[in-house]
Design a protein around this motif. Structure first.
Motif, PDB file in Angstrom:
ATOM      1  N   SER A 568       0.832  -1.212   0.000  1.00 37.23           N
ATOM      2  CA  SER A 568       0.000   0.000   0.000  1.00 37.23           C
ATOM      3  C   SER A 568       0.866   1.262   0.000  1.00 37.23           C
ATOM      4  O   SER A 568       0.509   2.279  -0.603  1.00 37.23           O
ATOM      5  CB  SER A 568      -0.933   0.002   1.219  1.00 37.23           C
ATOM      6  OG  SER A 568      -0.205   0.227   2.419  1.00 37.23           O
ATOM      7  N   LYS A 569       2.010   1.173   0.649  1.00 35.60           N
ATOM      8  CA  LYS A 569       2.936   2.310   0.689  1.00 35.60           C
ATOM      9  C   LYS A 569       3.663   2.467  -0.641  1.00 35.60           C
ATOM     10  O   LYS A 569       3.784   3.580  -1.180  1.00 35.60           O
ATOM     11  CB  LYS A 569       3.938   2.099   1.822  1.00 35.60           C
ATOM     12  CG  LYS A 569       4.990   3.193   1.937  1.00 35.60           C
ATOM     13  CD  LYS A 569       5.974   2.861   3.053  1.00 35.60           C
ATOM     14  CE  LYS A 569       7.080   3.908   3.134  1.00 35.60           C
ATOM     15  NZ  LYS A 569       8.064   3.570   4.200  1.00 35.60           N
ATOM     16  N   VAL A 570       4.122   1.347  -1.195  1.00 35.75           N
ATOM     17  CA  VAL A 570       4.881   1.379  -2.445  1.00 35.75           C
ATOM     18  C   VAL A 570       4.034   1.922  -3.592  1.00 35.75           C
ATOM     19  O   VAL A 570       4.503   2.729  -4.408  1.00 35.75           O
ATOM     20  CB  VAL A 570       5.401  -0.037  -2.786  1.00 35.75           C
ATOM     21  CG1 VAL A 570       5.944  -0.084  -4.210  1.00 35.75           C
ATOM     22  CG2 VAL A 570       6.475  -0.461  -1.791  1.00 35.75           C
ATOM     23  N   LEU A 571       2.766   1.503  -3.655  1.00 35.90           N
ATOM     24  CA  LEU A 571       1.900   1.872  -4.778  1.00 35.90           C
ATOM     25  C   LEU A 571       1.029   3.090  -4.494  1.00 35.90           C
ATOM     26  O   LEU A 571       0.287   3.535  -5.379  1.00 35.90           O
ATOM     27  CB  LEU A 571       1.000   0.689  -5.149  1.00 35.90           C
ATOM     28  CG  LEU A 571       1.708  -0.582  -5.622  1.00 35.90           C
ATOM     29  CD1 LEU A 571       0.678  -1.649  -5.964  1.00 35.90           C
ATOM     30  CD2 LEU A 571       2.592  -0.302  -6.831  1.00 35.90           C
ATOM     31  N   CYS A 572       1.094   3.609  -3.273  1.00 38.75           N
ATOM     32  CA  CYS A 572       0.219   4.729  -2.886  1.00 38.75           C
ATOM     33  C   CYS A 572      -1.245   4.387  -3.149  1.00 38.75           C
ATOM     34  O   CYS A 572      -1.997   5.162  -3.760  1.00 38.75           O
ATOM     35  CB  CYS A 572       0.608   6.005  -3.644  1.00 38.75           C
ATOM     36  SG  CYS A 572       2.272   6.573  -3.295  1.00 38.75           S
ATOM     37  N   ARG A 573      -1.624   3.205  -2.704  1.00 32.35           N
ATOM     38  CA  ARG A 573      -3.006   2.742  -2.875  1.00 32.35           C
ATOM     39  C   ARG A 573      -3.600   2.341  -1.527  1.00 32.35           C
ATOM     40  O   ARG A 573      -2.874   1.919  -0.622  1.00 32.35           O
ATOM     41  CB  ARG A 573      -3.065   1.518  -3.789  1.00 32.35           C
ATOM     42  CG  ARG A 573      -2.805   1.790  -5.250  1.00 32.35           C
ATOM     43  CD  ARG A 573      -3.512   0.748  -6.070  1.00 32.35           C
ATOM     44  NE  ARG A 573      -3.127   0.752  -7.464  1.00 32.35           N
ATOM     45  CZ  ARG A 573      -3.894   0.254  -8.432  1.00 32.35           C
ATOM     46  NH1 ARG A 573      -5.067  -0.284  -8.144  1.00 32.35           N
ATOM     47  NH2 ARG A 573      -3.489   0.271  -9.684  1.00 32.35           N
ATOM     48  N   VAL A 574      -4.919   2.441  -1.451  1.00 32.67           N
ATOM     49  CA  VAL A 574      -5.647   1.891  -0.306  1.00 32.67           C
ATOM     50  C   VAL A 574      -6.046   0.466  -0.661  1.00 32.67           C
ATOM     51  O   VAL A 574      -6.632   0.224  -1.721  1.00 32.67           O
ATOM     52  CB  VAL A 574      -6.904   2.725   0.019  1.00 32.67           C
ATOM     53  CG1 VAL A 574      -7.744   2.027   1.092  1.00 32.67           C
ATOM     54  CG2 VAL A 574      -6.512   4.117   0.472  1.00 32.67           C
ATOM     55  N   ILE A 575      -5.699  -0.472   0.206  1.00 31.44           N
ATOM     56  CA  ILE A 575      -6.097  -1.870   0.021  1.00 31.44           C
ATOM     57  C   ILE A 575      -6.984  -2.255   1.198  1.00 31.44           C
ATOM     58  O   ILE A 575      -6.562  -2.174   2.356  1.00 31.44           O
ATOM     59  CB  ILE A 575      -4.880  -2.814  -0.043  1.00 31.44           C
ATOM     60  CG1 ILE A 575      -3.944  -2.412  -1.183  1.00 31.44           C
ATOM     61  CG2 ILE A 575      -5.341  -4.259  -0.212  1.00 31.44           C
ATOM     62  CD1 ILE A 575      -2.647  -3.215  -1.220  1.00 31.44           C
ATOM     63  N   ILE A 576      -8.205  -2.651   0.901  1.00 25.51           N
ATOM     64  CA  ILE A 576      -9.127  -3.100   1.949  1.00 25.51           C
ATOM     65  C   ILE A 576      -9.209  -4.615   1.878  1.00 25.51           C
ATOM     66  O   ILE A 576      -9.510  -5.184   0.830  1.00 25.51           O
ATOM     67  CB  ILE A 576     -10.523  -2.479   1.779  1.00 25.51           C
ATOM     68  CG1 ILE A 576     -10.431  -0.955   1.916  1.00 25.51           C
ATOM     69  CG2 ILE A 576     -11.495  -3.042   2.816  1.00 25.51           C
ATOM     70  CD1 ILE A 576     -11.733  -0.238   1.653  1.00 25.51           C
ATOM     71  N   MET A 577      -8.928  -5.247   2.999  1.00 26.63           N
ATOM     72  CA  MET A 577      -8.933  -6.705   3.078  1.00 26.63           C
ATOM     73  C   MET A 577     -10.033  -7.147   4.033  1.00 26.63           C
ATOM     74  O   MET A 577     -10.028  -6.788   5.210  1.00 26.63           O
ATOM     75  CB  MET A 577      -7.574  -7.193   3.587  1.00 26.63           C
ATOM     76  CG  MET A 577      -7.480  -8.688   3.797  1.00 26.63           C
ATOM     77  SD  MET A 577      -7.396  -9.565   2.238  1.00 26.63           S
ATOM     78  CE  MET A 577      -7.894 -11.193   2.754  1.00 26.63           C
ATOM     79  N   ARG A 578     -10.998  -7.900   3.513  1.00 28.00           N
ATOM     80  CA  ARG A 578     -12.061  -8.446   4.363  1.00 28.00           C
ATOM     81  C   ARG A 578     -11.845  -9.945   4.502  1.00 28.00           C
ATOM     82  O   ARG A 578     -12.008 -10.693   3.542  1.00 28.00           O
ATOM     83  CB  ARG A 578     -13.436  -8.189   3.740  1.00 28.00           C
ATOM     84  CG  ARG A 578     -14.584  -8.596   4.657  1.00 28.00           C
ATOM     85  CD  ARG A 578     -15.927  -8.519   3.963  1.00 28.00           C
ATOM     86  NE  ARG A 578     -16.202  -9.711   3.180  1.00 28.00           N
ATOM     87  CZ  ARG A 578     -17.415 -10.053   2.744  1.00 28.00           C
ATOM     88  NH1 ARG A 578     -18.452  -9.283   2.997  1.00 28.00           N
ATOM     89  NH2 ARG A 578     -17.591 -11.144   2.034  1.00 28.00           N
ATOM     90  N   ASP A 579     -11.451 -10.373   5.702  1.00 27.00           N
ATOM     91  CA  ASP A 579     -11.285 -11.808   5.905  1.00 27.00           C
ATOM     92  C   ASP A 579     -12.433 -12.345   6.759  1.00 27.00           C
ATOM     93  O   ASP A 579     -13.424 -11.643   6.994  1.00 27.00           O
ATOM     94  CB  ASP A 579      -9.906 -12.133   6.498  1.00 27.00           C
ATOM     95  CG  ASP A 579      -9.712 -11.612   7.918  1.00 27.00           C
ATOM     96  OD1 ASP A 579     -10.708 -11.218   8.564  1.00 27.00           O
ATOM     97  OD2 ASP A 579      -8.559 -11.604   8.396  1.00 27.00           O
ATOM     98  N   ARG A 580     -12.295 -13.557   7.230  1.00 29.61           N
ATOM     99  CA  ARG A 580     -13.380 -14.201   7.969  1.00 29.61           C
ATOM    100  C   ARG A 580     -13.691 -13.493   9.284  1.00 29.61           C
ATOM    101  O   ARG A 580     -14.810 -13.578   9.797  1.00 29.61           O
ATOM    102  CB  ARG A 580     -13.003 -15.658   8.251  1.00 29.61           C
ATOM    103  CG  ARG A 580     -14.057 -16.470   8.961  1.00 29.61           C
ATOM    104  CD  ARG A 580     -13.600 -17.898   9.153  1.00 29.61           C
ATOM    105  NE  ARG A 580     -12.357 -17.988   9.876  1.00 29.61           N
ATOM    106  CZ  ARG A 580     -12.246 -17.948  11.203  1.00 29.61           C
ATOM    107  NH1 ARG A 580     -13.323 -17.803  11.952  1.00 29.61           N
ATOM    108  NH2 ARG A 580     -11.075 -18.052  11.793  1.00 29.61           N
ATOM    109  N   VAL A 581     -12.722 -12.762   9.818  1.00 33.74           N
ATOM    110  CA  VAL A 581     -12.868 -12.176  11.147  1.00 33.74           C
ATOM    111  C   VAL A 581     -13.223 -10.697  11.111  1.00 33.74           C
ATOM    112  O   VAL A 581     -14.112 -10.242  11.821  1.00 33.74           O
ATOM    113  CB  VAL A 581     -11.574 -12.385  11.968  1.00 33.74           C
ATOM    114  CG1 VAL A 581     -11.684 -11.730  13.341  1.00 33.74           C
ATOM    115  CG2 VAL A 581     -11.279 -13.873  12.110  1.00 33.74           C
ATOM    116  N   ARG A 582     -12.532  -9.917  10.251  1.00 32.22           N
ATOM    117  CA  ARG A 582     -12.697  -8.465  10.300  1.00 32.22           C
ATOM    118  C   ARG A 582     -12.167  -7.811   9.026  1.00 32.22           C
ATOM    119  O   ARG A 582     -11.700  -8.490   8.106  1.00 32.22           O
ATOM    120  CB  ARG A 582     -11.957  -7.899  11.509  1.00 32.22           C
ATOM    121  CG  ARG A 582     -10.463  -8.206  11.512  1.00 32.22           C
ATOM    122  CD  ARG A 582      -9.703  -7.313  12.474  1.00 32.22           C
ATOM    123  NE  ARG A 582      -9.780  -5.918  12.065  1.00 32.22           N
ATOM    124  CZ  ARG A 582      -9.571  -4.900  12.882  1.00 32.22           C
ATOM    125  NH1 ARG A 582      -9.265  -5.116  14.148  1.00 32.22           N
ATOM    126  NH2 ARG A 582      -9.642  -3.656  12.441  1.00 32.22           N
TER     127      ARG A 582
END
Length: 597
Positions: A568-582
């Motif tokens: 996310s830092k290298v590409l200047c992007r927001v990455i949202i990760m939704r896993d089984r918990v949160r």
């Protein structure tokens, strides 16, 4: 159609026809009618045969069966019917079987239903629509959908009305037989809104989320107007799948139709945006809707919990109390989960106590699970274990795995081994965690023994699956997946990202690989995790700086978590990760969980 005689008239007829023992006839009148009623309703057919000649009773057999039904004795009707067949030359007609099927319905005797069905086939009475309708409903009510299906095709020749088809759909969907339900749905000559809604809700409930959304799209194009039930069902599918684009289209359609919002639709809409990564939109909608039902608040607090916004969840809970709404058990599950994901141990203790002292809510397994998870995540493993041992309900596998997961995180091998002895392994989660504990301690032989035990018991490892939504299409990936049409491009992007991440300080956590193999092999194993493939595909197909959202069916691993922070830092992007918990929101090299997960 010949009408059935009433109970009173049947009694009068019997009292005038059936002779008393010794050859004397009964007297007519009300006294005789009463005695006739007593005869019908209290005397078994066998005893009746012993006392009176067959020729006298034979014409009134249906009346006798009906009398037993009206007196609330369906079992007696079935017993008398068997006696009729056994001791007389009685030939039942369609009215007899209608009565018998009603008796079966009242006493829920599936074996009697199937026996009557067999007799109907032998007598050629399945051409009678009334009998088949009764039989069909009985099979549906008893969950015997395959038997009902055979009758359905017969009924389809008589009527194109969707009522019976809808019953078939509900029966198959209730049993999880989606393919058979879809076959019925396709062959129904007429489909009403109930038909469409049944399919959308049933497929969503059985986790066939793409099917639910596809069927909803077909409903919209069919000319019928979706109702509130249609929208709440498809929004549930969008929420489960993380299908934000499709969910936004559904929301827009609701607005265009001017659909009146109730607490069910409001909750569904808030839930969809929260589970699709847009908690900000969910909060915005929540502030504009009627909030006079506890379920709407529960959904909002649960959404905040999933995003790790514990302080906000507590704030909303207090606002809920100030508006005069009384929290229920679901509220406290959401609230305790919010505390767990945010490290708010003291607040969790206070709310867990307030459940019983202030609101008189007895803690259920879900509440204990959230509390054990709160303590375990905070590293208070001894306190968590003490709570497990003193619970007023038997701990389930979820609670044991929460404790075992913390043992893995804090490398508490001894307590992990104790926990494993207690856990009832359901699936492979427990084995995986224990194996990871041993691997992190370089106890490779013990780790290997765990996997051998798993294989010996025939338990398969849960397969990790990640997916991304681009436009209104969903793309799925497994670890090491090479089945996607853009595989070559995906792997080029992935290896380029991994090299950039390493140059920024990323170090693969190879100790997570539960195999005694070379360092290079472990690193390659980590590189091709499903969530990394999903991120690489999103980068390949989207414009620079576009937000990326990835969903996963299992909890993401520590290595992927570190990798995404740096990417996310290298590409200047927001990455949202939704896993089984949160949810994890990666931006500028940091995660919204603050590494507390």
């Amino acid at each position: 159609m010949v009408a059935f005689p009433s109970l009173a008239s049947s009694c009068l007829l019997l009292s005038s026809v059936i002779p008393e023992p010794g050859g004397r006839r009964r007297l007519g009148g009300s006294c005789s009618a009463l005695r006739g009623a007593q005869l019908i309703c209290t005397m078994s057919y066998t005893n009746c045969l012993r006392r009176y000649p067959v020729r006298a009773i034979f014409p009134y057999t249906n009346a006798i069966l009906r009398a037993s039904l009206e007196k609330g004795s369906p079992e007696k009707s079935l017993t008398d019917y068997n006696s009729m067949l056994r001791f007389t030359a009685f030939c039942p007609d369609y009215r007899t079987y209608v009565l018998l099927l009603k008796a079966c319905a009242k006493c829920s005797n599936i074996y009697a239903i199937m026996e009557i069905h067999s007799q109907l086939v032998k007598l050629g009475l399945l051409s009678n629509q009334r009998i088949v309708t009764h039989l069909f409903k009985l099979y549906i009510d008893h969950g015997r959908v395959m038997e009902a299906c055979k009758l359905f095709w017969l009924m389809l020749e008589w009527s194109a009305e969707p009522f019976y088809g809808n019953l078939m759909l509900m029966g198959f969907l209730k049993c999880g037989q989606i393919d058979k339900a879809y076959q019925i749905f396709k062959r129904m000559p007429v489909k009403d809104l109930v038909s469409w809604n049944s399919m959308i809700a049933g497929t969503a409930r059985n986790s066939c989320l793409k099917d639910a959304m596809n069927i909803f799209s077909k409903l919209v194009n069919s000319g019928l107007v979706p109702d509130g039930f249609s929208f709440s069902s498809v929004l549930s599918a969008c929420a489960q799948a993380g299908a934000r684009c499709y969910g936004m289209w559904v929301h827009q359609l609701m607005a265009e139709l001017g659909l009146e919002m109730n607490h069910i639709l409001s909750s569904s809409l808030v839930d969809m945006y929260a589970k699709c990564g847009r908690i900000d939109v969910a909060i915005g909608i929540f502030k504009t809707i009627k909030r006079n039902h506890v379920s709407v608040w529960n959904t909002m607090i649960g959404g905040l919990a999933a995003h790790g916004l514990g302080s906000d969840a507590v704030m909303f809970f207090r606002e809920m109390e100030s508006e005069g709404l009384v929290p229920d058990g679901v509220t406290f599950v959401a609230l305790l989960t919010a505390c767990s994901h945010s490290g708010m141990v003291e607040e969790a203790r206070q709310y867990f106590e307030a459940m019983t002292t202030k609101y008189s809510i007895t803690p259920r397994i879900e509440h204990y699970g959230a509390m054990v998870d709160t303590l375990s995540r905070a590293g208070l493993l001894d306190e968590a274990y003490d709570l497990v041992k003193t619970m007023n309900v038997k701990p389930d596998a979820v609670i044991w795995r929460a404790l075992l997961s913390a043992c893995c995180r804090y490398r508490q091998t001894k307590l992990g081994e104790i926990t494993v002895k207690e856990i009832a392994f359901q699936g492979s989660g427990g084995y995986t965690l224990l194996s990871n504990i041993y691997s992190s301690a370089n106890r490779w032989e013990d780790s290997e023994e765990v996997w051998k035990e798993r294989k010996k018991k025939g338990i398969r490892k849960s397969k990790g699956l990640s997916w991304v939504e681009l436009g209104r299409s969903t793309h799925e990936f497994k670890a090491g997946d090479r089945s996607h049409p853009d595989t070559d491009g995906i792997y080029k992007v992935l290896h380029r990202l991994s090299n950039k991440a390493k140059s920024e300080g990323y170090i693969p956590l190879t100790e997570l690989v539960s195999k005694d193999v070379s360092e290079e092999e472990r690193e390659e194993n980590l590189t091709v995790h499903s969530e990394k493939l999903a991120v690489a595909y999103s980068i390949l197909k989207t414009m620079p700086r576009t937000e990326i959202m990835v969903s996963k069916n299992l909890q993401t691993c520590s290595d992927c978590h570190e990798w995404m922070k740096i990417v996310s830092k290298v590409l200047c992007r927001v990455i949202i990760m939704r896993d089984r918990v949160r949810f994890h929101r990666f931006e500028g090299g940091c995660c919204s969980c603050k590494d507390y997960w």
